[in-house]
Design a protein around this motif. Structure first.
Motif, PDB file in Angstrom:
ATOM      1  N   GLY A  87     -11.773  17.470  -4.204  1.00 29.59           N
ATOM      2  CA  GLY A  87     -13.107  16.940  -3.954  1.00 29.59           C
ATOM      3  C   GLY A  87     -13.363  15.619  -4.644  1.00 29.59           C
ATOM      4  N   ALA A  88     -12.288  14.923  -5.035  1.00 27.86           N
ATOM      5  CA  ALA A  88     -12.442  13.689  -5.807  1.00 27.86           C
ATOM      6  C   ALA A  88     -12.551  12.451  -4.935  1.00 27.86           C
ATOM      7  CB  ALA A  88     -11.262  13.525  -6.769  1.00 27.86           C
ATOM      8  N   SER A  89     -12.080  12.510  -3.698  1.00 29.93           N
ATOM      9  CA  SER A  89     -12.131  11.330  -2.841  1.00 29.93           C
ATOM     10  C   SER A  89     -12.710  11.690  -1.486  1.00 29.93           C
ATOM     11  CB  SER A  89     -10.734  10.719  -2.670  1.00 29.93           C
ATOM     12  OG  SER A  89      -9.932  11.541  -1.843  1.00 29.93           O
ATOM     13  N   GLY A  90     -13.242  10.688  -0.839  1.00 31.49           N
ATOM     14  CA  GLY A  90     -13.820  10.887   0.480  1.00 31.49           C
ATOM     15  C   GLY A  90     -14.436   9.589   0.954  1.00 31.49           C
ATOM     16  N   HIS A  91     -15.313   9.685   1.933  1.00 35.08           N
ATOM     17  CA  HIS A  91     -15.979   8.505   2.462  1.00 35.08           C
ATOM     18  C   HIS A  91     -17.479   8.769   2.551  1.00 35.08           C
ATOM     19  CE1 HIS A  91     -11.845   7.589   3.603  1.00 35.08           C
ATOM     20  NE2 HIS A  91     -12.229   6.334   3.746  1.00 35.08           N
ATOM     21  N   ILE A  92     -18.259   7.764   2.196  1.00 43.26           N
ATOM     22  CA  ILE A  92     -19.711   7.819   2.295  1.00 43.26           C
ATOM     23  C   ILE A  92     -20.146   6.668   3.192  1.00 43.26           C
ATOM     24  CG2 ILE A  92     -21.889   7.646   1.036  1.00 43.26           C
ATOM     25  CD1 ILE A  92     -20.472   8.848  -1.382  1.00 43.26           C
ATOM     26  N   ASN A  93     -20.781   7.011   4.299  1.00 39.83           N
ATOM     27  CA  ASN A  93     -21.163   6.002   5.297  1.00 39.83           C
ATOM     28  C   ASN A  93     -19.960   5.170   5.728  1.00 39.83           C
ATOM     29  OD1 ASN A  93     -23.916   6.778   5.185  1.00 39.83           O
ATOM     30  ND2 ASN A  93     -24.238   5.466   3.390  1.00 39.83           N
ATOM     31  N   GLY A  94     -18.805   5.830   5.810  1.00 37.65           N
ATOM     32  CA  GLY A  94     -17.595   5.167   6.275  1.00 37.65           C
ATOM     33  C   GLY A  94     -16.870   4.355   5.225  1.00 37.65           C
ATOM     34  N   LEU A  95     -17.362   4.346   3.980  1.00 43.17           N
ATOM     35  CA  LEU A  95     -16.758   3.553   2.917  1.00 43.17           C
ATOM     36  C   LEU A  95     -16.183   4.471   1.844  1.00 43.17           C
ATOM     37  CD1 LEU A  95     -19.469   0.756   2.620  1.00 43.17           C
ATOM     38  CD2 LEU A  95     -17.277   0.645   3.821  1.00 43.17           C
ATOM     39  N   PHE A  96     -15.067   4.050   1.263  1.00 44.70           N
ATOM     40  CA  PHE A  96     -14.278   4.893   0.360  1.00 44.70           C
ATOM     41  C   PHE A  96     -15.027   5.201  -0.930  1.00 44.70           C
ATOM     42  CE2 PHE A  96     -10.705   5.386  -2.766  1.00 44.70           C
ATOM     43  CZ  PHE A  96     -10.202   6.565  -2.242  1.00 44.70           C
ATOM     44  N   HIS A  97     -14.896   6.450  -1.379  1.00 39.77           N
ATOM     45  CA  HIS A  97     -15.507   6.913  -2.630  1.00 39.77           C
ATOM     46  C   HIS A  97     -14.473   7.735  -3.383  1.00 39.77           C
ATOM     47  CE1 HIS A  97     -17.753   9.865  -5.131  1.00 39.77           C
ATOM     48  NE2 HIS A  97     -18.535   8.835  -5.364  1.00 39.77           N
ATOM     49  N   LEU A  98     -14.373   7.496  -4.694  1.00 41.82           N
ATOM     50  CA  LEU A  98     -13.374   8.184  -5.507  1.00 41.82           C
ATOM     51  C   LEU A  98     -13.975   8.594  -6.841  1.00 41.82           C
ATOM     52  CD1 LEU A  98     -10.390   8.983  -6.215  1.00 41.82           C
ATOM     53  CD2 LEU A  98     -10.122   6.647  -7.071  1.00 41.82           C
ATOM     54  N   THR A  99     -13.712   9.834  -7.230  1.00 39.52           N
ATOM     55  CA  THR A  99     -14.093  10.324  -8.548  1.00 39.52           C
ATOM     56  C   THR A  99     -12.894  11.023  -9.151  1.00 39.52           C
ATOM     57  OG1 THR A  99     -16.387  10.693  -7.862  1.00 39.52           O
ATOM     58  CG2 THR A  99     -15.648  11.798  -9.867  1.00 39.52           C
ATOM     59  N   ALA A 100     -12.375  10.497 -10.244  1.00 37.49           N
ATOM     60  CA  ALA A 100     -11.254  11.124 -10.946  1.00 37.49           C
ATOM     61  C   ALA A 100     -11.670  11.302 -12.398  1.00 37.49           C
ATOM     62  CB  ALA A 100     -10.005  10.259 -10.846  1.00 37.49           C
ATOM     63  N   GLN A 101     -11.814  12.537 -12.827  1.00 33.11           N
ATOM     64  CA  GLN A 101     -12.333  12.804 -14.158  1.00 33.11           C
ATOM     65  C   GLN A 101     -11.261  13.392 -15.065  1.00 33.11           C
ATOM     66  OE1 GLN A 101     -16.273  14.571 -14.429  1.00 33.11           O
ATOM     67  NE2 GLN A 101     -16.474  14.483 -12.211  1.00 33.11           N
TER      68      GLN A 101
ATOM     69  N   HIS B  26     -18.606  -0.758  -1.153  1.00 31.11           N
ATOM     70  CA  HIS B  26     -19.913  -1.146  -0.633  1.00 31.11           C
ATOM     71  C   HIS B  26     -19.767  -2.214   0.453  1.00 31.11           C
ATOM     72  CE1 HIS B  26     -22.599   1.009  -3.355  1.00 31.11           C
ATOM     73  NE2 HIS B  26     -21.785   0.698  -4.354  1.00 31.11           N
ATOM     74  N   PRO B  27     -20.758  -2.320   1.330  1.00 30.59           N
ATOM     75  CA  PRO B  27     -20.749  -3.424   2.297  1.00 30.59           C
ATOM     76  C   PRO B  27     -20.871  -4.751   1.556  1.00 30.59           C
ATOM     77  CG  PRO B  27     -22.840  -2.243   2.364  1.00 30.59           C
ATOM     78  CD  PRO B  27     -21.918  -1.431   1.513  1.00 30.59           C
ATOM     79  N   LEU B  28     -20.251  -5.792   2.103  1.00 36.35           N
ATOM     80  CA  LEU B  28     -20.233  -7.086   1.428  1.00 36.35           C
ATOM     81  C   LEU B  28     -21.638  -7.638   1.194  1.00 36.35           C
ATOM     82  CD1 LEU B  28     -17.247  -8.776   3.281  1.00 36.35           C
ATOM     83  CD2 LEU B  28     -17.266  -7.879   0.951  1.00 36.35           C
ATOM     84  N   SER B  29     -22.565  -7.289   2.062  1.00 37.03           N
ATOM     85  CA  SER B  29     -23.924  -7.820   1.930  1.00 37.03           C
ATOM     86  C   SER B  29     -24.581  -7.403   0.622  1.00 37.03           C
ATOM     87  CB  SER B  29     -24.789  -7.355   3.111  1.00 37.03           C
ATOM     88  OG  SER B  29     -24.848  -5.934   3.159  1.00 37.03           O
ATOM     89  N   MET B  30     -24.063  -6.338  -0.016  1.00 37.26           N
ATOM     90  CA  MET B  30     -24.679  -5.863  -1.251  1.00 37.26           C
ATOM     91  C   MET B  30     -24.513  -6.852  -2.398  1.00 37.26           C
ATOM     92  SD  MET B  30     -24.390  -2.081  -2.918  1.00 37.26           S
ATOM     93  CE  MET B  30     -25.535  -1.547  -4.193  1.00 37.26           C
ATOM     94  N   MET B  31     -23.501  -7.724  -2.321  1.00 37.55           N
ATOM     95  CA  MET B  31     -23.297  -8.652  -3.433  1.00 37.55           C
ATOM     96  C   MET B  31     -24.427  -9.671  -3.536  1.00 37.55           C
ATOM     97  SD  MET B  31     -20.316 -11.382  -2.382  1.00 37.55           S
ATOM     98  CE  MET B  31     -19.213 -10.107  -1.788  1.00 37.55           C
ATOM     99  N   TRP B  32     -25.191  -9.849  -2.456  1.00 33.99           N
ATOM    100  CA  TRP B  32     -26.307 -10.795  -2.527  1.00 33.99           C
ATOM    101  C   TRP B  32     -27.427 -10.257  -3.417  1.00 33.99           C
ATOM    102  CZ3 TRP B  32     -23.771 -14.646  -1.223  1.00 33.99           C
ATOM    103  CH2 TRP B  32     -22.959 -14.686  -0.090  1.00 33.99           C
ATOM    104  N   ASN B  33     -27.365  -8.953  -3.736  1.00 36.15           N
ATOM    105  CA  ASN B  33     -28.354  -8.371  -4.645  1.00 36.15           C
ATOM    106  C   ASN B  33     -27.958  -8.539  -6.110  1.00 36.15           C
ATOM    107  OD1 ASN B  33     -29.802  -7.411  -2.400  1.00 36.15           O
ATOM    108  ND2 ASN B  33     -28.629  -5.501  -2.360  1.00 36.15           N
ATOM    109  N   SER B  34     -26.751  -9.055  -6.352  1.00 35.38           N
ATOM    110  CA  SER B  34     -26.262  -9.194  -7.718  1.00 35.38           C
ATOM    111  C   SER B  34     -27.077 -10.233  -8.482  1.00 35.38           C
ATOM    112  CB  SER B  34     -24.782  -9.601  -7.710  1.00 35.38           C
ATOM    113  OG  SER B  34     -24.320  -9.829  -9.027  1.00 35.38           O
ATOM    114  N   ARG B  35     -27.343  -9.932  -9.746  1.00 32.40           N
ATOM    115  CA  ARG B  35     -28.061 -10.885 -10.595  1.00 32.40           C
ATOM    116  C   ARG B  35     -27.152 -12.016 -11.065  1.00 32.40           C
ATOM    117  NH1 ARG B  35     -31.647  -6.838 -14.521  1.00 32.40           N
ATOM    118  NH2 ARG B  35     -32.760  -5.760 -12.832  1.00 32.40           N
TER     119      ARG B  35
END
Length: 291
Positions: free
Chosen positions: A89-103, A115-124
Motif C-alpha cells: 500500500g506504499a505506492s499508487g496514483h492519485i488523480n493519475g499522478l504517482f504517489h509513494l510512501t515508504a516508511q 503534481h501537475p506543472l501548473s502547481m509550481m506557479w503557487n510557489s513562493r
C-alpha cells in the motif's frame, strides 16, 4: 509453461533472478530467499525460457551474468520494488499522478507526490518557475546561454547503462548546500543509488527520472524524507519541491537536470502539515534573485 502459470510465478522468478544476479552465489541466494537450490534453478530456467535468452552462464560451477542478464537486472529490480511497494500500500496514483510512501526502510522515510506543472506557479520561491522558463528558452540544451543563471542551482545526470550518473552539482544547489562542498565534489560520477540517502530506495527513486527521459519533458514532485546532513549522523527532516527537466548535451545525448527548492510549502496526500513543516526553519532555501 502456460500463460497463467507464468503470470502466477513471475514475481518469484524475478526475485530469484535479482538475488542471484546480485550475489552470483547460489547458496547465498538460497539463504537470502529462504528457498531451495532446486527452486531457484527452476525459476531462472523458467524466466530464461520465457524471455528466450540466457541470463547467466556457468563456468566451473560459478555464475556470471550474460549481457542479457546485465540489461535485465535493473528493470527486474524496479519491478520488484514497485510491486512490493504496491502490495504494501506504499505506492499508487492519485488523480493519475504517482504517489509513494515508504516508511522506516533502512532507517529512512520517504514520501513523494507528483503534481501537475501548473502547481509550481503557487510557489513562493521564483526558483522553479525561473527554471522552467530557462529550460523553455534553452529548448532543453544544457550549454545554452539561457541556462546560465539557473545552472548553479542544478544537479545534472547522464544516462549510463541502466543508471543515472551525476555529472555536475551546482554550488548553489540544494544538494550542495545540504551536504557541503565535500559531498558536492565527491558525488560527481555517482549513480542515484550511491548518493547519500539513495541506496534504500534506489529503484523507486529512479522511476521519476525514467519517466522524464521517456517523455523528454518536465516533472514536478513534492517530497518529504529524512536525511543525514554533512555535519551530523542524525536523520534530519527535509521537505522540498523538485522539477526534473529532460535536457540534451551538445552531442545530442540525453540529460536530466534536477532543480530542488527546500521549502515547507509542500502537499503530499497522507502527510500532515506538521510533518511537512518539521524541517528546521534554517534549512529552508532563500529566495534567489534573477536578473
Amino acid at each position: 509453461m502456460s500463460e497463467n502459470h507464468s503470470s502466477h510465478l513471475l514475481f518469484e522468478q524475478m526475485k530469484s533472478f535479482a538475488s542471484l544476479a546480485r550475489t552470483l552465489n547460489l547458496s547465498q541466494t538460497v539463504r537470502d530467499l529462504e528457498s531451495t537450490r532446486q527452486t531457484v534453478r527452476r525459476h531462472i530456467a523458467q524466466l530464461e525460457a520465457a524471455k528466450g535468452e540466457d541470463l547467466f552462464r556457468i563456468e566451473d560451477r560459478r555464475y556470471y551474468l550474460t549481457d542479457a542478464g546485465e540489461r535485465s537486472l535493473r528493470e527486474a529490480e524496479e519491478l520488484i520494488a514497485r510491486g512490493e511497494a504496491w502490495l504494501n500500500g506504499a505506492s499508487g496514483h492519485i488523480n493519475g499522478l504517482f504517489h509513494l510512501t515508504a516508511q522506516h526502510v533502512q532507517g529512512f522515510t520517504y514520501y513523494l507526490q507528483q503534481h501537475p506543472l501548473s502547481m509550481m506557479w503557487n510557489s513562493r520561491s521564483p526558483l522553479l518557475p525561473f527554471g522552467l522558463q530557462s529550460w523553455a528558452a534553452a529548448r532543453g540544451k544544457i550549454e545554452d546561454a539561457a541556462f546560465e543563471q539557473i545552472r548553479p542551482y542544478l544537479m545534472i545526470f547522464r544516462r549510463l547503462a541502466n543508471d543515472w550518473i551525476c555529472v555536475e552539482v551546482g554550488d548553489k544547489s540544494s544538494f550542495a548546500t545540504w551536504y557541503g562542498w565535500r559531498w558536492e565534489r565527491s558525488s560527481v560520477g555517482r549513480g542515484i543509488a550511491d548518493l547519500p540517502g539513495g541506496s534504500g530506495f534506489a529503484n523507486l527513486l529512479s522511476q521519476p527520472f525514467h519517466d522524464t527521459r521517456i517523455n523528454e519533458g518536465l516533472r514536478l514532485d513534492h517530497i518529504h524524507t529524512r536525511l543525514k546532513a554533512a555535519d551530523s549522523d542524525d536523520l534530519i527532516p527535509i521537505s522540498y519541491e523538485r522539477l526534473l527537466m529532460g535536457c540534451f548535451f551538445p552531442d545530442g545525448s540525453r540529460a536530466i537536470a534536477a532543480l530542488i527548492n527546500r521549502t515547507h510549502e509542500i502537499s503530499i496526500d497522507g502527510l500532515s502539515d506538521e510533518v511537512a513543516r518539521s524541517m528546521p526553519a534554517n534549512l529552508v532555501m532563500d529566495n534567489p534573485t534573477f536578473g
